[in-house]
Design a protein around this motif. Sequence first.
Motif, PDB file in Angstrom:
ATOM      1  N   ILE A 175      82.727   0.415 -16.026  1.00 54.17           N
ATOM      2  CA  ILE A 175      84.187   0.505 -16.120  1.00 54.17           C
ATOM      3  C   ILE A 175      84.556   1.960 -15.875  1.00 54.17           C
ATOM      4  O   ILE A 175      84.118   2.847 -16.609  1.00 54.17           O
ATOM      5  N   SER A 176      85.339   2.210 -14.835  1.00 53.91           N
ATOM      6  CA  SER A 176      85.696   3.584 -14.495  1.00 53.91           C
ATOM      7  C   SER A 176      87.197   3.802 -14.600  1.00 53.91           C
ATOM      8  O   SER A 176      87.994   2.984 -14.140  1.00 53.91           O
ATOM      9  N   GLU A 177      87.559   4.943 -15.198  1.00 50.76           N
ATOM     10  CA  GLU A 177      88.944   5.389 -15.129  1.00 50.76           C
ATOM     11  C   GLU A 177      89.294   5.697 -13.681  1.00 50.76           C
ATOM     12  O   GLU A 177      88.434   6.017 -12.854  1.00 50.76           O
ATOM     13  N   LYS A 178      90.591   5.630 -13.377  1.00 56.54           N
ATOM     14  CA  LYS A 178      91.027   6.067 -12.060  1.00 56.54           C
ATOM     15  C   LYS A 178      91.148   7.592 -12.067  1.00 56.54           C
ATOM     16  O   LYS A 178      91.341   8.181 -13.157  1.00 56.54           O
ATOM     17  N   PRO A 179      91.023   8.264 -10.916  1.00 60.31           N
ATOM     18  CA  PRO A 179      90.543   7.691  -9.672  1.00 60.31           C
ATOM     19  C   PRO A 179      89.060   7.360  -9.777  1.00 60.31           C
ATOM     20  O   PRO A 179      88.336   8.007 -10.534  1.00 60.31           O
ATOM     21  N   MET A 180      88.628   6.371  -9.016  1.00 63.49           N
ATOM     22  CA  MET A 180      87.229   5.965  -9.062  1.00 63.49           C
ATOM     23  C   MET A 180      86.329   7.170  -8.794  1.00 63.49           C
ATOM     24  O   MET A 180      85.366   7.428  -9.530  1.00 63.49           O
ATOM     25  N   VAL A 181      86.631   7.897  -7.726  1.00 67.99           N
ATOM     26  CA  VAL A 181      85.933   9.139  -7.369  1.00 67.99           C
ATOM     27  C   VAL A 181      86.977  10.068  -6.753  1.00 67.99           C
ATOM     28  O   VAL A 181      88.173   9.766  -6.778  1.00 67.99           O
ATOM     29  N   THR A 182      86.562  11.182  -6.182  1.00 71.50           N
ATOM     30  CA  THR A 182      87.528  12.147  -5.653  1.00 71.50           C
ATOM     31  C   THR A 182      87.432  12.388  -4.160  1.00 71.50           C
ATOM     32  O   THR A 182      88.293  13.064  -3.606  1.00 71.50           O
ATOM     33  N   THR A 183      86.417  11.848  -3.494  1.00 74.93           N
ATOM     34  CA  THR A 183      86.246  12.106  -2.056  1.00 74.93           C
ATOM     35  C   THR A 183      85.782  10.855  -1.327  1.00 74.93           C
ATOM     36  O   THR A 183      85.206   9.936  -1.931  1.00 74.93           O
ATOM     37  N   GLY A 184      85.983  10.854  -0.011  1.00 73.50           N
ATOM     38  CA  GLY A 184      85.479   9.771   0.812  1.00 73.50           C
ATOM     39  C   GLY A 184      83.972   9.683   0.783  1.00 73.50           C
ATOM     40  O   GLY A 184      83.398   8.584   0.821  1.00 73.50           O
ATOM     41  N   ALA A 185      83.304  10.833   0.720  1.00 73.78           N
ATOM     42  CA  ALA A 185      81.846  10.832   0.652  1.00 73.78           C
ATOM     43  C   ALA A 185      81.357  10.113  -0.597  1.00 73.78           C
ATOM     44  O   ALA A 185      80.384   9.340  -0.548  1.00 73.78           O
ATOM     45  N   ASP A 186      82.025  10.334  -1.720  1.00 74.00           N
ATOM     46  CA  ASP A 186      81.634   9.634  -2.943  1.00 74.00           C
ATOM     47  C   ASP A 186      82.030   8.161  -2.906  1.00 74.00           C
ATOM     48  O   ASP A 186      81.373   7.319  -3.528  1.00 74.00           O
ATOM     49  N   CYS A 187      83.117   7.832  -2.197  1.00 73.43           N
ATOM     50  CA  CYS A 187      83.438   6.409  -1.986  1.00 73.43           C
ATOM     51  C   CYS A 187      82.272   5.704  -1.304  1.00 73.43           C
ATOM     52  O   CYS A 187      81.890   4.589  -1.689  1.00 73.43           O
ATOM     53  N   LYS A 188      81.702   6.351  -0.294  1.00 71.97           N
ATOM     54  CA  LYS A 188      80.564   5.766   0.420  1.00 71.97           C
ATOM     55  C   LYS A 188      79.388   5.531  -0.524  1.00 71.97           C
ATOM     56  O   LYS A 188      78.762   4.465  -0.510  1.00 71.97           O
ATOM     57  N   ARG A 189      79.097   6.523  -1.366  1.00 74.79           N
ATOM     58  CA  ARG A 189      77.991   6.378  -2.306  1.00 74.79           C
ATOM     59  C   ARG A 189      78.203   5.177  -3.223  1.00 74.79           C
ATOM     60  O   ARG A 189      77.285   4.374  -3.447  1.00 74.79           O
ATOM     61  N   VAL A 190      79.415   5.050  -3.740  1.00 74.19           N
ATOM     62  CA  VAL A 190      79.698   3.964  -4.676  1.00 74.19           C
ATOM     63  C   VAL A 190      79.657   2.615  -3.970  1.00 74.19           C
ATOM     64  O   VAL A 190      79.062   1.649  -4.480  1.00 74.19           O
ATOM     65  N   LEU A 191      80.263   2.520  -2.791  1.00 74.08           N
ATOM     66  CA  LEU A 191      80.279   1.245  -2.076  1.00 74.08           C
ATOM     67  C   LEU A 191      78.873   0.807  -1.701  1.00 74.08           C
ATOM     68  O   LEU A 191      78.521  -0.375  -1.825  1.00 74.08           O
ATOM     69  N   ASP A 192      78.052   1.741  -1.223  1.00 70.35           N
ATOM     70  CA  ASP A 192      76.669   1.405  -0.885  1.00 70.35           C
ATOM     71  C   ASP A 192      75.912   0.902  -2.107  1.00 70.35           C
ATOM     72  O   ASP A 192      75.181  -0.097  -2.043  1.00 70.35           O
ATOM     73  N   THR A 193      76.093   1.593  -3.229  1.00 71.42           N
ATOM     74  CA  THR A 193      75.371   1.205  -4.438  1.00 71.42           C
ATOM     75  C   THR A 193      75.866  -0.129  -4.974  1.00 71.42           C
ATOM     76  O   THR A 193      75.067  -0.974  -5.410  1.00 71.42           O
ATOM     77  N   GLN A 194      77.184  -0.344  -4.942  1.00 75.81           N
ATOM     78  CA  GLN A 194      77.731  -1.615  -5.419  1.00 75.81           C
ATOM     79  C   GLN A 194      77.174  -2.784  -4.620  1.00 75.81           C
ATOM     80  O   GLN A 194      76.867  -3.852  -5.169  1.00 75.81           O
ATOM     81  N   ASN A 195      77.005  -2.605  -3.324  1.00 71.61           N
ATOM     82  CA  ASN A 195      76.511  -3.689  -2.475  1.00 71.61           C
ATOM     83  C   ASN A 195      75.075  -4.078  -2.785  1.00 71.61           C
ATOM     84  O   ASN A 195      74.622  -5.152  -2.381  1.00 71.61           O
ATOM     85  N   ASN A 196      74.350  -3.194  -3.469  1.00 75.24           N
ATOM     86  CA  ASN A 196      72.950  -3.466  -3.782  1.00 75.24           C
ATOM     87  C   ASN A 196      72.698  -3.597  -5.278  1.00 75.24           C
ATOM     88  O   ASN A 196      71.551  -3.530  -5.721  1.00 75.24           O
TER      89      ASN A 196
END
Length: 441
Positions: free
Chosen positions: A101-122
Motif C-alpha cells: 500500500i503506497s501513499e501518493k505519489p507512487m514514485v517521483t520519476t518515470g524511471a521509477d515508474c518503470k521499476r515498479v511496473l516491471d516488478t509488479q508484472n512479476n
Amino acid sequence: MARKKYVICGVSTRANGMFIRPMLDTFQQHCEIVGLLDADPGRFTNCFKKFPALAGTPVYAPDQFQQMIEETKPDAVIVAGVDYTHADYIVQGLEHHLDVISEKPMVTTGADCKRVLDTQNNSRGKLYVTFNYRYSPIHMRIKELILEGRIGRVTSIDLNWYLDTYHGASYFKRWNRKRSNSGGLSVHKSTHHFDLIQWWAGQRPVEAFAYGALNYFGPEGELNPVKEDGRYCGTCRVKHNCKYFMRWSSRSKEIAPPDDHLTTMDSKTGSSTGYRPDGCIFDSEIDIEDTYTAVVKYDKGAMLSYSVNFSLPYEGYRLAINGTKGRIETMEVMSGRAAFHVPEQTIDYFPLFGAKETIHVVPRAGGHGGGDPLILEDLFLGPDPLRPYEIMAGAEAGALAVLTGEAVWKSAQANRPVRLTDLLVESNVSELSKGRVSNRV
C-alpha cells in the motif's frame, strides 16, 4: 480469520494519522502492525508516545528492510515516507511477493515508474496506491454519472485547482520544496488531480504541454521581508513582517487555522536528522514551481485544460467535464479556512438538449472530503461488494499520474509537448499503452 500483518516504511505524519490510528482502532480485528522503518529514530519515539499499544514493536533503519521482512514475516507493506523513498520499498515489497500500500505519489520519476511496473508484472503481490480523492462522495457520483452515460464520451475537461496561503505555503516550508525529494508539485500534489481525470474519463493520458513558474515563493518572492537564507518560522527575527506567517498568527502566538491537517503530533520530529518542517518559504533552496497551466491529451480524444496555484485567498477547485451528450460542473471551496460563507457543493448536470439538473450528494465525514474512511475500508476489509465499479488504484494508475506530472514539468522546462511514452523505455511503453500492466484499474 487471522489478522493480516503489516510493516510500515516511513513513520510520518501521514502514516500516523491515515494508517496507524485506524489500524489500532477501527480495524484492530483485521490488522497487526509488526514492524516500523524510518531514518529518524525520533519518529519512533513520537509514535510510541502517541500510540502506547505499539510500544515494543520492532524498529528498523532504511537499510534493514530485508532484515525486517525476515524477522517480522509480514503479509503487506505500507509505504508512507518521503516521496523519493517510495520506489525502493515498493519494489522490495513486491519482490517478496507481498501486497504493498503506497501513499501518493507512487514514485517521483518515470524511471521509477518503470521499476515498479516491471516488478509488479512479476510479483504475486499487488500494489495499491491511496488516491483517496476518488472516494469523496462528490467524486464518486461524478464517476457514476459518466458510467451511466449521462454525458456520453468525455471530450474535454477543465480543472482549476486552488491552494490557499496556508496549505500552499506549507509545501515550501517542508521537504517537498526540493525536487529531489518530491518530484516537484506537478508530481507530489497534481498526481491527485491527474488521477481523478483519467479515472473519470476512462482514458489514458498520452501527451502534455505546460508552463510553470515560481511566482510567490523563493528569494525573489515579492513579499519576502528580507533576502536571507536559513531562516525558520519558529526563530525568524522578521516573521512579524511576513504576510504569510501573520495571516495565520498574531504577534504573541501562532494560530493553527481550522481543519489544519498539517499541525500534527510529529510536527517537531527530525531532531536526529536536523530536519525542520518550518523552513522559510523564501529560501533559495527551493527549486520547484508554485504555478502551472497545462494541456493534456488522452488516448480516446479527450483533452484536459488544467491549472494549479499554490498561493490563493481560498482553497478549492472548479471542474467542468464535457461529453458528446452533456456537461457536468461543480465547484468546491474548502470551508474550514475560507474567510467567507461557503455554499453547499453540488453537481450541475446539463444534458446537451434538455433542462439543467442539480444533484445534491449526501456528505460523508472524514478526511479528504470523506474519502479517507472509505478507502481504508477497501484496503483493510476488501472492496465493497455493493459497489458496481472498480475504484482502488493500482500500479498502472499510479504510474500514469506520475508520468503526467513529470511530463508537465519537463514540458515547462523544454517549452515543447512531452509524450508520456518518452519517459519510459520501449518494453514498458507497449505494456502501458495496451493496458496490460497487472493490477490495472
